[in-house]
Design an enzyme around this catalytic site. Structure first.
Site, PDB file in Angstrom:
ATOM      1  N   CYS A  35       1.437   4.081   2.284  1.00 51.68           N
ATOM      2  CA  CYS A  35       0.687   3.238   1.349  1.00 51.68           C
ATOM      3  C   CYS A  35       0.020   2.057   2.058  1.00 51.68           C
ATOM      4  O   CYS A  35      -0.859   1.413   1.485  1.00 51.68           O
ATOM      5  CB  CYS A  35       1.590   2.731   0.232  1.00 51.68           C
ATOM      6  SG  CYS A  35       2.905   1.657   0.814  1.00 51.68           S
ATOM      7  N   CYS A 104       9.196   1.157  -2.253  1.00 55.99           N
ATOM      8  CA  CYS A 104       8.787  -0.242  -2.129  1.00 55.99           C
ATOM      9  C   CYS A 104      10.022  -1.124  -1.895  1.00 55.99           C
ATOM     10  O   CYS A 104       9.959  -2.094  -1.132  1.00 55.99           O
ATOM     11  CB  CYS A 104       8.056  -0.694  -3.388  1.00 55.99           C
ATOM     12  SG  CYS A 104       6.847   0.499  -3.984  1.00 55.99           S
TER      13      CYS A 104
END
Ligand code: FES
Length: 127
Positions: A35, A104
Site C-alpha cells: 500500500c 495497518c
C-alpha cells in the site's frame, strides 16, 4: 454496520502523540510495500520506562488510528511491555479493524519493535 469503529474514527480524526521527538532514544520506521504507507515511531526512554512517544504516519485512516492507539498503549510502560505489544492488541483496543485493514495495525507493532531495537543497539554501542 459501519466499516470503522467509533474509536478508529476518533483516533483518526484526533490522533494522539503526533510529531517528532528531537534526540529520541529510539526511532523505528516501517513501510508496507503493497500500500506504500509509512510509519515512524520516536521513543524517549528513562531507565526501563518509555517516558514519551511520538509518531509520524503517512498512510490510511487505520494506520493513523493504529499508531495513535499504539502510542497511548506504550506510553509510561516498561520496555518489555512495549516489546510484547501485538498488532492484535492494538486492533482490539480500537474495537476492531476490518479484516483487510489488519495489516495497518501490523505497522504499529513493527515500528515500535524497530524503535526499541534501535534503542538497544545504541545502548550497546555506548558500552
Ligand atoms: Fe496500508 Fe493501511 S492501507 S497501512
Amino acid at each position: 454496520m459501519a466499516l470503522y469503529s467509533e474509536k478508529v474514527m476518533d483516533h483518526f480524526r484526533h490522533p494522539r502523540n503526533v510529531g517528532v521527538i528531537e534526540n529520541a532514544d529510539g526511532v523505528g520506521e516501517v513501510g508496507n510495500t503493497v500500500c506504500g504507507d509509512i510509519m515512524k515511531i520516536y521513543l524517549k526512554i528513562d531507565g526501563d520506562v518509555i517516558t514519551d512517544v511520538k509518531f509520524e504516519t503517512f498512510g490510511c485512516a487505520s494506520a493513523i488510528a493504529s499508531s495513535s492507539m499504539a502510542t497511548e498503549l506504550i506510553k509510561g510502560k516498561k520496555l518489555s511491555e512495549a516489546m510484547a505489544l501485538t498488532n492484535k492488541a492494538v486492533a482490539e483496543a480500537l474495537d476492531g479493524l476490518p479484516a483487510h485493514k489488519m495489516h495497518c495495525s501490523v505497522l504499529a507493532e513493527e515500528a515500535i519493535q524497530n524503535a526499541l531495537n534501535d534503542y538497544y543497539a545504541k545502548q550497546k554501542s555506548k558500552s
